[in-house]
Design a protein around this motif. Structure first.
Motif, PDB file in Angstrom:
ATOM      1  N   TYR A 153      -5.054  35.087  36.034  1.00 12.86           N
ATOM      2  CA  TYR A 153      -3.903  35.495  35.215  1.00 12.86           C
ATOM      3  C   TYR A 153      -3.297  36.748  35.823  1.00 12.86           C
ATOM      4  CZ  TYR A 153      -1.040  37.631  31.621  1.00 12.86           C
ATOM      5  OH  TYR A 153       0.020  38.206  30.975  1.00 12.86           O
ATOM      6  N   ASP A 158       0.425  42.011  26.765  1.00 11.58           N
ATOM      7  CA  ASP A 158       0.790  41.209  25.601  1.00 11.58           C
ATOM      8  C   ASP A 158       2.308  41.203  25.487  1.00 11.58           C
ATOM      9  OD1 ASP A 158       1.560  43.641  24.153  1.00 11.58           O
ATOM     10  OD2 ASP A 158      -0.587  43.978  23.836  1.00 11.58           O
ATOM     11  N   ASP A 159       2.839  40.712  24.373  1.00 16.46           N
ATOM     12  CA  ASP A 159       4.284  40.544  24.258  1.00 16.46           C
ATOM     13  C   ASP A 159       4.984  41.667  23.487  1.00 16.46           C
ATOM     14  OD1 ASP A 159       3.323  39.931  21.733  1.00 16.46           O
ATOM     15  OD2 ASP A 159       4.565  38.136  21.480  1.00 16.46           O
ATOM     16  N   GLN A 169       1.565  37.385  20.965  1.00 16.81           N
ATOM     17  CA  GLN A 169       0.921  36.684  22.074  1.00 16.81           C
ATOM     18  C   GLN A 169       0.097  37.666  22.917  1.00 16.81           C
ATOM     19  OE1 GLN A 169       4.701  34.783  23.542  1.00 16.81           O
ATOM     20  NE2 GLN A 169       3.462  32.939  23.465  1.00 16.81           N
ATOM     21  N   TYR A 171      -1.542  37.891  25.649  1.00 14.23           N
ATOM     22  CA  TYR A 171      -1.750  37.129  26.875  1.00 14.23           C
ATOM     23  C   TYR A 171      -3.078  37.430  27.556  1.00 14.23           C
ATOM     24  CZ  TYR A 171       3.400  36.800  26.513  1.00 14.23           C
ATOM     25  OH  TYR A 171       4.686  36.598  26.090  1.00 14.23           O
ATOM     26  N   VAL A 187      -1.538  30.149  29.575  1.00 11.97           N
ATOM     27  CA  VAL A 187      -0.494  30.994  30.176  1.00 11.97           C
ATOM     28  C   VAL A 187      -1.145  31.801  31.295  1.00 11.97           C
ATOM     29  CG1 VAL A 187       1.193  32.815  29.787  1.00 11.97           C
ATOM     30  CG2 VAL A 187       0.738  31.144  27.980  1.00 11.97           C
ATOM     31  N   THR A 190       2.866  35.899  33.388  1.00 11.78           N
ATOM     32  CA  THR A 190       3.983  36.385  32.591  1.00 11.78           C
ATOM     33  C   THR A 190       4.689  37.483  33.377  1.00 11.78           C
ATOM     34  OG1 THR A 190       2.599  38.032  31.462  1.00 11.78           O
ATOM     35  CG2 THR A 190       2.870  35.880  30.377  1.00 11.78           C
TER      36      THR A 190
END
Length: 202
Positions: A153, A158-159, A169, A171, A187, A190
């Motif tokens: 990842y 996060d969002d 989210q 992440y 995911v 990002t």
């Protein structure tokens, strides 16, 4: 408040590579420079390989002064606890080479880490070597590797940089949980949000 928002908007607008020749790890790629020793705020010399745990390692590019880091870093200790719970190591790197003789110096890092109660390795990435090799873009920018040191990842924590309460989210936490549980990470990438790394420019 308007001034702070203006600074954040400016930081977003410049969150791009300062050097077009940087490497860029893709999902599945092997980590590089894992044995390079970097100085921690405690004075210890630590490599990424040293900090790796059974299920992998989280490498987080950060700094002392970016407004986005200031919004997110209160979540860093919780992130460390989450990583520990899932047997994932964690290191935080300061790659702001252009400011390593001022407010991003090792001494400034020590002061910052103590003031913020950092409970993880906070390492000086000299000459932005790791940031350039990984393709780190912003502070913060997360790179999560599995037990085989393959990138699983990368991107934002996060969002919601503004508030942990507004996160919908998480992440990075989701990726760590899935990684440790042997599940697919839904995911895997990002867009990182933050200030550009003030990396060494050849």
């Amino acid at each position: 408040m308007k001034k702070v928002m203006f600074i954040l908007l400016v930081a977003v607008s410049v969150s791009v590579f300062a050097n077009g020749n940087n490497g860029k790890l893709g999902i599945g790629d092997k980590a590089v420079l894992t044995d390079v020793k970097m100085e921690d705020v405690t004075g210890a010399k630590i490599s990424i390989a040293d900090a790796k745990k059974e299920n992998g390692i989280l490498v987080l590019f950060s700094c002392n002064t970016c407004p986005f880091v200031m919004q997110w870093e209160g979540r860093y200790p919780d992130l460390k606890a989450w990583a520990d719970k899932n047997k994932v190591g964690m290191v935080v790197l300061n790659s702001n080479h252009q400011k390593h003789d001022s407010d991003e110096s090792l001494e400034a890092m020590r002061t910052h880490a103590k003031g913020k109660g950092y409970n993880f390795y906070y390492l000086l990435d000299k000459e932005s070597a790791v940031a350039n090799a990984f393709g780190g873009q912003t502070t913060p920018h997360a790179f999560l590797f599995n037990s085989k040191m393959e990138l699983a990842y990368k991107g934002a924590i996060d969002d919601s940089y503004k508030s942990a309460e507004d996160v919908k989210q998480p992440y990075l936490k989701d990726a760590i949980s899935n990684l440790s549980g042997g599940k697919e990470i839904v995911v895997t990438e990002t867009k990182p949000v933050g200030c550009s790394i003030k990396r060494k420019i050849e």
